[in-house]
Design an enzyme around this catalytic site. Structure first.
Site, short mmCIF file in Angstrom:
data_model
loop_
_atom_site.label_atom_id
_atom_site.label_comp_id
_atom_site.label_asym_id
_atom_site.label_seq_id
_atom_site.Cartn_x
_atom_site.Cartn_y
_atom_site.Cartn_z
CD GLN A 69 31.77 40.20 29.82
OE1 GLN A 69 31.65 41.11 29.10
NE2 GLN A 69 30.83 40.04 30.50
CG ASP A 70 35.01 41.18 23.70
OD1 ASP A 70 35.19 41.87 24.63
OD2 ASP A 70 34.72 41.47 22.59
N PRO A 71 38.65 40.28 24.23
CG PRO A 71 40.19 39.40 22.76
CD PRO A 71 38.82 39.53 23.00
CB VAL A 132 37.86 41.76 19.90
CG1 VAL A 132 39.17 42.73 20.10
CG2 VAL A 132 36.65 42.98 20.03
CG PHE A 138 30.76 41.90 23.29
CD1 PHE A 138 31.41 40.77 24.12
CD2 PHE A 138 30.35 43.05 23.86
CE1 PHE A 138 31.36 41.21 25.61
CE2 PHE A 138 30.20 43.39 25.08
CZ PHE A 138 30.87 42.50 26.06
#
EC number: 3.2.2.27
Length: 229
Positions: A69-71, A132, A138
């Site tokens: 998804q995101d870091p 991020v 997010f």
């Protein structure tokens, strides 16, 4: 700042596939946003590591895609590969669960959470969003990275065959469902996310590591050595 995100940072095979993205309006908007963010806040990963997944696994060498998804947004964790942390860092909960499933599946125990060895063997460890803010999960969603990573996945679907797409969790599945609308010659393995909230709903017991190697062997390709030395 803009020099930090030039196409020249990518291996030639990715440059060829993604060259049109650099001229898109969304890309200049994303660059302006990143310039502002890196100037005023702590952003992960470091600028030089943002494209680490593409740098580690050239387009023509991708055999498996594991979509994140995101870091990670904790200090010292994110280094540009989905689910991975640098050597010496404590294992985040999702990665701990990934390693638990790997051990159950293939009897392999890994201590280091750095997945660079997987990337070097053709496993593209790609996050949907590549940056991020520290401590804010997010926080860079909806700024353009999703379109860029859609382009990456689309190019793999259209211009490669027999890539194994590993989709852990609804976000990865939804992203790829949109992109897999045309007929393709790829394998898809999907299950719940390895996070503590979802792992017991079907991630544990998915046996994806052995399934990936079964599929690679069937294709006449070298299997992935999941052991991290």
């Amino acid at each position: 700042m803009h020099e930090a995100f030039t196409i020249e940072q990518l291996p030639p095979s990715w440059q060829e596939q993604l060259k049109d993205e650099w001229s898109q309006p969304y890309w200049s908007q994303l660059l302006a946003f990143l310039k502002s963010e890196y100037a005023q806040a702590t952003i992960y990963p470091k600028k030089e590591n943002v494209f680490a997944a593409l740098q580690s696994t050239p387009f023509d060498q991708v055999r498996v895609v594991i979509l994140g998804q995101d870091p990670y947004h904790g200090e010292g964790q994110a280094h540009g590969l989905s689910f991975s942390v640098p050597r010496g860092q404590a294992l985040p909960p999702s990665l701990r669960n990934i390693f638990q499933e790997l051990h159950t599946d293939l009897g392999i125990r890994n201590e280091s959470g750095c997945l660079q060895a997987w990337a070097d063997q053709g496993v593209l460890l790609l996050n949907t969003v590549l940056t991020v803010r520290a401590g804010e999960a997010f926080s860079h969603a909806g700024r353009g990275w999703e379109r860029f990573t859609d382009a990456i996945v689309t190019k793999l679907i259209q211009n490669r065959t027999h890539v194994i797409f590993v989709l852990w969790g609804n976000a990865a599945r939804q992203k790829c469902n949109l992109l897999f609308q045309t007929k393709h010659q790829h394998a898809v393995l999907a299950c719940p996310h390895p996070s503590p909230l979802a792992a017991h709903r079907g991630f544990f017991g998915c046996c994806h590591f052995s399934k990936i190697n079964y599929l690679l062997k069937k294709q006449g390709k070298t299997m992935i050595n999941w052991k991290i030395e």
